[in-house]
Design a protein around this motif. Sequence first.
Motif, PDB file in Angstrom:
ATOM      1  N   GLY A   6      -7.104  -3.747  10.922  1.00 30.29           N
ATOM      2  CA  GLY A   6      -7.427  -3.951   9.506  1.00 30.29           C
ATOM      3  C   GLY A   6      -6.491  -4.944   8.847  1.00 30.29           C
ATOM      4  O   GLY A   6      -6.781  -5.460   7.781  1.00 30.29           O
ATOM      5  N   TYR A   7      -5.348  -5.157   9.479  1.00 30.77           N
ATOM      6  CA  TYR A   7      -4.370  -6.112   8.940  1.00 30.77           C
ATOM      7  C   TYR A   7      -3.798  -6.953  10.065  1.00 30.77           C
ATOM      8  O   TYR A   7      -2.591  -7.116  10.177  1.00 30.77           O
ATOM      9  CB  TYR A   7      -3.248  -5.359   8.192  1.00 30.77           C
ATOM     10  N   THR A   8      -4.680  -7.423  10.945  1.00 31.46           N
ATOM     11  CA  THR A   8      -4.196  -8.211  12.090  1.00 31.46           C
ATOM     12  C   THR A   8      -3.757  -9.590  11.597  1.00 31.46           C
ATOM     13  O   THR A   8      -4.151 -10.036  10.512  1.00 31.46           O
ATOM     14  CB  THR A   8      -5.307  -8.391  13.140  1.00 31.46           C
ATOM     15  N   ASN A   9      -2.973 -10.239  12.426  1.00 32.47           N
ATOM     16  CA  ASN A   9      -2.527 -11.598  12.091  1.00 32.47           C
ATOM     17  C   ASN A   9      -3.714 -12.507  11.812  1.00 32.47           C
ATOM     18  O   ASN A   9      -3.709 -13.275  10.853  1.00 32.47           O
ATOM     19  CB  ASN A   9      -1.697 -12.174  13.235  1.00 32.47           C
ATOM     20  N   GLU A  10      -4.737 -12.406  12.664  1.00 30.05           N
ATOM     21  CA  GLU A  10      -5.904 -13.280  12.490  1.00 30.05           C
ATOM     22  C   GLU A  10      -6.535 -13.051  11.115  1.00 30.05           C
ATOM     23  O   GLU A  10      -6.877 -13.997  10.409  1.00 30.05           O
ATOM     24  CB  GLU A  10      -6.966 -13.016  13.571  1.00 30.05           C
ATOM     25  N   GLN A  11      -6.670 -11.770  10.771  1.00 23.58           N
ATOM     26  CA  GLN A  11      -7.323 -11.450   9.494  1.00 23.58           C
ATOM     27  C   GLN A  11      -6.501 -11.978   8.317  1.00 23.58           C
ATOM     28  O   GLN A  11      -7.036 -12.595   7.390  1.00 23.58           O
ATOM     29  CB  GLN A  11      -7.497  -9.931   9.376  1.00 23.58           C
ATOM     30  N   LEU A  12      -5.211 -11.739   8.364  1.00 21.06           N
ATOM     31  CA  LEU A  12      -4.371 -12.139   7.225  1.00 21.06           C
ATOM     32  C   LEU A  12      -4.273 -13.652   7.124  1.00 21.06           C
ATOM     33  O   LEU A  12      -4.339 -14.218   6.030  1.00 21.06           O
ATOM     34  CB  LEU A  12      -2.987 -11.505   7.338  1.00 21.06           C
ATOM     35  N   LEU A  13      -4.132 -14.304   8.273  1.00 20.60           N
ATOM     36  CA  LEU A  13      -4.018 -15.769   8.230  1.00 20.60           C
ATOM     37  C   LEU A  13      -5.311 -16.403   7.735  1.00 20.60           C
ATOM     38  O   LEU A  13      -5.297 -17.351   6.956  1.00 20.60           O
ATOM     39  CB  LEU A  13      -3.629 -16.303   9.616  1.00 20.60           C
ATOM     40  N   ALA A  14      -6.434 -15.831   8.197  1.00 21.13           N
ATOM     41  CA  ALA A  14      -7.727 -16.366   7.742  1.00 21.13           C
ATOM     42  C   ALA A  14      -7.880 -16.190   6.243  1.00 21.13           C
ATOM     43  O   ALA A  14      -8.388 -17.067   5.539  1.00 21.13           O
ATOM     44  CB  ALA A  14      -8.860 -15.654   8.486  1.00 21.13           C
ATOM     45  N   GLU A  15      -7.411 -15.062   5.755  1.00 18.88           N
ATOM     46  CA  GLU A  15      -7.517 -14.779   4.325  1.00 18.88           C
ATOM     47  C   GLU A  15      -6.674 -15.772   3.516  1.00 18.88           C
ATOM     48  O   GLU A  15      -7.129 -16.332   2.517  1.00 18.88           O
ATOM     49  CB  GLU A  15      -7.055 -13.341   4.060  1.00 18.88           C
ATOM     50  N   ILE A  16      -5.450 -15.988   3.991  1.00 18.15           N
ATOM     51  CA  ILE A  16      -4.556 -16.936   3.296  1.00 18.15           C
ATOM     52  C   ILE A  16      -5.153 -18.341   3.322  1.00 18.15           C
ATOM     53  O   ILE A  16      -5.180 -19.052   2.311  1.00 18.15           O
ATOM     54  CB  ILE A  16      -3.151 -16.924   3.941  1.00 18.15           C
ATOM     55  N   GLU A  17      -5.691 -18.684   4.499  1.00 22.38           N
ATOM     56  CA  GLU A  17      -6.317 -19.990   4.653  1.00 22.38           C
ATOM     57  C   GLU A  17      -7.433 -20.167   3.624  1.00 22.38           C
ATOM     58  O   GLU A  17      -7.521 -21.188   2.943  1.00 22.38           O
ATOM     59  CB  GLU A  17      -6.907 -20.046   6.065  1.00 22.38           C
ATOM     60  N   GLY A  18      -8.235 -19.131   3.489  1.00 19.17           N
ATOM     61  CA  GLY A  18      -9.343 -19.177   2.535  1.00 19.17           C
ATOM     62  C   GLY A  18      -8.854 -19.370   1.120  1.00 19.17           C
ATOM     63  O   GLY A  18      -9.398 -20.174   0.351  1.00 19.17           O
ATOM     64  N   LEU A  19      -7.775 -18.667   0.771  1.00 11.93           N
ATOM     65  CA  LEU A  19      -7.222 -18.783  -0.574  1.00 11.93           C
ATOM     66  C   LEU A  19      -6.731 -20.200  -0.826  1.00 11.93           C
ATOM     67  O   LEU A  19      -6.931 -20.776  -1.893  1.00 11.93           O
ATOM     68  CB  LEU A  19      -6.049 -17.820  -0.747  1.00 11.93           C
ATOM     69  N   LEU A  20      -6.069 -20.760   0.176  1.00  7.07           N
ATOM     70  CA  LEU A  20      -5.462 -22.073   0.001  1.00  7.07           C
ATOM     71  C   LEU A  20      -6.506 -23.185   0.012  1.00  7.07           C
ATOM     72  O   LEU A  20      -6.446 -24.117  -0.788  1.00  7.07           O
ATOM     73  CB  LEU A  20      -4.425 -22.331   1.100  1.00  7.07           C
ATOM     74  N   VAL A  21      -7.470 -23.029   0.909  1.00  3.47           N
ATOM     75  CA  VAL A  21      -8.486 -24.083   1.015  1.00  3.47           C
ATOM     76  C   VAL A  21      -9.432 -24.018  -0.175  1.00  3.47           C
ATOM     77  O   VAL A  21      -9.807 -25.012  -0.759  1.00  3.47           O
ATOM     78  CB  VAL A  21      -9.241 -23.962   2.353  1.00  3.47           C
ATOM     79  N   GLY A  22      -9.781 -22.783  -0.546  1.00  8.45           N
ATOM     80  CA  GLY A  22     -10.604 -22.561  -1.734  1.00  8.45           C
ATOM     81  C   GLY A  22     -11.855 -23.387  -1.748  1.00  8.45           C
ATOM     82  O   GLY A  22     -12.658 -23.336  -0.828  1.00  8.45           O
ATOM     83  N   GLU A  23     -11.994 -24.171  -2.780  1.00 10.17           N
ATOM     84  CA  GLU A  23     -13.249 -24.845  -3.038  1.00 10.17           C
ATOM     85  C   GLU A  23     -13.477 -26.036  -2.111  1.00 10.17           C
ATOM     86  O   GLU A  23     -14.593 -26.438  -1.900  1.00 10.17           O
ATOM     87  CB  GLU A  23     -13.255 -25.305  -4.502  1.00 10.17           C
ATOM     88  N   THR A  24     -12.391 -26.625  -1.615  1.00  8.96           N
ATOM     89  CA  THR A  24     -12.575 -27.875  -0.854  1.00  8.96           C
ATOM     90  C   THR A  24     -13.237 -27.657   0.491  1.00  8.96           C
ATOM     91  O   THR A  24     -13.154 -26.608   1.060  1.00  8.96           O
ATOM     92  CB  THR A  24     -11.223 -28.564  -0.622  1.00  8.96           C
TER      93      THR A  24
END
Lengths: 654, 398
Positions: free
Chosen positions: A636-654
Amino acid sequence: MTSPGRTGVYVCHCGTNIASTVDIAGVAEFARRLDGVAIVRDHKFLCSDSGQKLIQEDIKRLGLTHIVGAACSPLMHEVTFRQVCQAAGLNPFSFQMANIRERVSWVTQDGRQATQKSKSVIAAAVRRVRHHRPLIARQVPITPAVLVVGGGIAGIEGALRLANAGKQVILVEREPSIGGHVAMLDRTFPTLDCAACILVPRMVEVARHPEITLLSYSQVESVSGFVGNFRAQLRQKARYVNEALCNGCGICVEACPWDDIPSEFNQEMGKRSAIYFPYSQAVPYLPLIDASHCAYFQRGTCKACQKACPTGAIDFEQQDQFQEFEVGAIILATGFQLFDPSRAIQYGYGRWDNVLTSLQFERLCHPSGPTGGKVVMKDGREPGSIAILHCIGSRDENFNRHCSRICCMASLKFARMVKEQTPARVFEFYVDMRAFGKGYEEFYEQVQRAGVIFVHGKGAEVIRQRDKLLVKAEDTLLGRQVIVPVDMVILAAGLEPHQDAAEVAHLFGIGCTEEGFFMERHPKLAPFETAVEGVFIAGACQGPKDIPDSVAQGAAAAASALALIDKGVVDVEPIAAVVNPILCSDCWLCVNECPHQALSRVAFQERMVACINEAMCQGCGTCVVTCPAGAISQPGYTNEQLLAEIEGLLVGET
Amino acid sequence: MAGLSYWTEEQLDPSFAAQVTPDVEKLRTCIQCGSCTASCPTASLMSMSPRQLWGLVRLGLKDEALQSQTYWLCTTCRACAAHCPRGIPLSDTMIGLKACAVQEGLHVPQGLSLLHNTIKTTHNISGDPNQERLAWSTNLPQPLSNIEGKTSADVLYFVGCVASFYPRAYSIPQAFGRVLNQAGIRFTTLGEHEWCCGYPLYNAGMQDEMADLVAHNVAQVKELGVSNLVTTCPSCFYAWTTIYPGFVDLPVRLRIRHAAQFLAELLDNRRIKPGILPRVVTYHDPCDLGRKSQEYDTPRQILNSLPGVELHEMANIRDNALCCGGGGDVEIFSDEATMEVAMRRLQQALDVEADIIVSACPQCKRALLNAAQRMRQSVRVLDVAELIWEAMLSKVEW
């Protein structure tokens, strides 16, 4: 690279809660372009029956593999939507919440920024959810016992409800007797029935109930564990009286030569001896020695009580006792403390005689109080006039901003009691009369009829001039400054959190609100639950309350605790961390850091490696980030999940 | 009933409250409890109570609010704000109302316009030539000399207008100066280069008008290069510590103390040795030192440390102290108002059978002495510096 799967994104309007700030259509349009998104829909109320059905039908019809709900906080509806997934045949953990209400629309009025942040949050959820793997919720057994902390009216109610349902209850009270503040009261508003008549039978019932273990003069030292499986260590302070031998005859109390100690129970208006009964109806009815005032403890001689005791119950060698209990749930009912009016120097409390707190006046009226229930001044004369000042230390930025709720009614009760007993003139200085409860407004009217003089204006100052106390206020309805000479002043002091409320909250892992009372999980829907599952709150520790409300909350907390422990098992989030023994380098850092003692060392291929007890792990993640070898992961809190989530936040709209 | 009110859009000026109070949202939270009125020393003289005034301000009934005399009768003692359960900056709002009236040129009492002109032309509040600032130092059996513009001094004593120009208060700098001399403290004053601190203008709603006074005084201090500034006047003290920083940057190393604080240190360090003074005294908290500067304890510590001195507290003390009536330029607007309050305060001192009322403010001393004269009472009114000097003169060794 994980396959993006087929994700459905559902954007909720939440009526106008989200839609009035966030551009829903723009957000939906954005989500449609995200990788792996098969469908995007918006709905006025996603949590409604039709919203839930919509998701279920889509899952079945379009073969969705993951769901993102862009709506409120997961605390609110994560469980709802997990159940929707489950009902449609998906693993409940295929769902991810994107909080665009509490964290977006409610915290800004800037629509452009809110929309932009919503997009980022949704992008993060979409990227994260594709890494979700099916998880099976764990179930752990529950200890069918409840710890109730605090033996006031709320704690007593909770304890009795649970015990009557056949559950084992451990009731802990810090003071030498249960009963709390209600035990000090004379009568209760608005019915004017005697407080003892409603309380004492309940106290006795607690004492003789086979399912209740009563530990008075005791405190919780530490708590560990989690919902269904708490472990509490309790300290019972030494009374220096052997409970098994004492028959409560009171000869020791009479024998004690040190009998001029201000009585706590009588609010320092009466005296007690160094060995004393808390009060005449105390439960348990056992004396105790106050070592700080006892001649034997202070100077090494005396022992008058020991010599007098016919059963040999006095034990100067007694030590504090420690006991450990395992319980499935905890109810905190630790009550309040009265505002100390000496902090507001303008009222002369502690400086002028006959300026009393509300509790002192209760003791004055009480048949077993220092005057035997007679309303008299310090010199024994009956007062010819009394002023009652509302809002002392409440609704006041200098002290407590909150309204203490009970003082208006308690003040009316005082006026009524004075009128019954004496011909004295009574003045009520009030700011706003808050008669909110059942029968309260009618009681107000009754007291008005009795001839009490109501002054709309806050009592601003009490000074003594010769033998009178002068109360200064503005009669705001007449628009003039008034000075009223009286013989006695009652300060309706506010209710505030106990001085150590924050420490107690910390002990049980719960939070406090701004004013320092214990924080409920939800102000409307879960006023007796806390952020910690299995820990409930009841009575004035959550906020000022009168007796009916405290009792109601005590019973409600008991019902919730009962519902929890009666099931026998509890679902626990399947987020216990897992050690990969091959990667474990045997450094023990995790074992030491774990706050729940869930890690231990086990043999693995001729090495000792870390191992996690799934039942004890709370999924806090401390070990995961501690491990230098990266050997621990958390579902539920694997590295892949957290990194993907952060990536999504940072990339956002672009 | 004062007639029927039509609350039309023209009458309710929504911008008025923000114009006169530093925190309009706070003012809106007023619960109309009347604590302000009840705490106000001059409320009984007002045709409209402070609470009613907030009601008008909040509504935006500008003309009606400005027409009231309520805010001109405010001694800025801050008792209202100290007791306000909503924490509204009421005293500052009173000053804001004065400033608004000044700005609009409406209803400004003539005395205050005169005061403005006097300060602008003579740089002090009395109108006497500013060269006479040290008159008090010569009016002694052994005059204090060499106390002007000394660059080598440890301490700059900022004397203030009241003690410099009103003979009733001369004894304060005289006592303070002699105590300093006895203690071996090298002190100096600005002499004729000391200008009014500007606080009387601030209290009259003429805040902007004090800028040149502030600039001048700060420049003088900088030029002298001292690092300790001591005042016997708590109004000067409050101006220097709290208002000046809003105008200019003070020298970083400048330490500003009220004389009571400075004297307490001298006593602590045994630089001065008081003899036995068997007197019953009471302590009157000056508003500018007490409620405004939160200094309640130091003067009391001094009194409790003086051998023989017995402190009887009056009914109203500390943050609940009663004003002497002499603050906020009220004396200029209505000397009867000041007298009425001062007599009430004096009565409290008589009630506790004090031989001496001790204060720490030249203006409090003046107001209370005037009241004693009016009431034909022989009670003495001394500054804490004067009491210490008397104790030092006491022949009886401790």
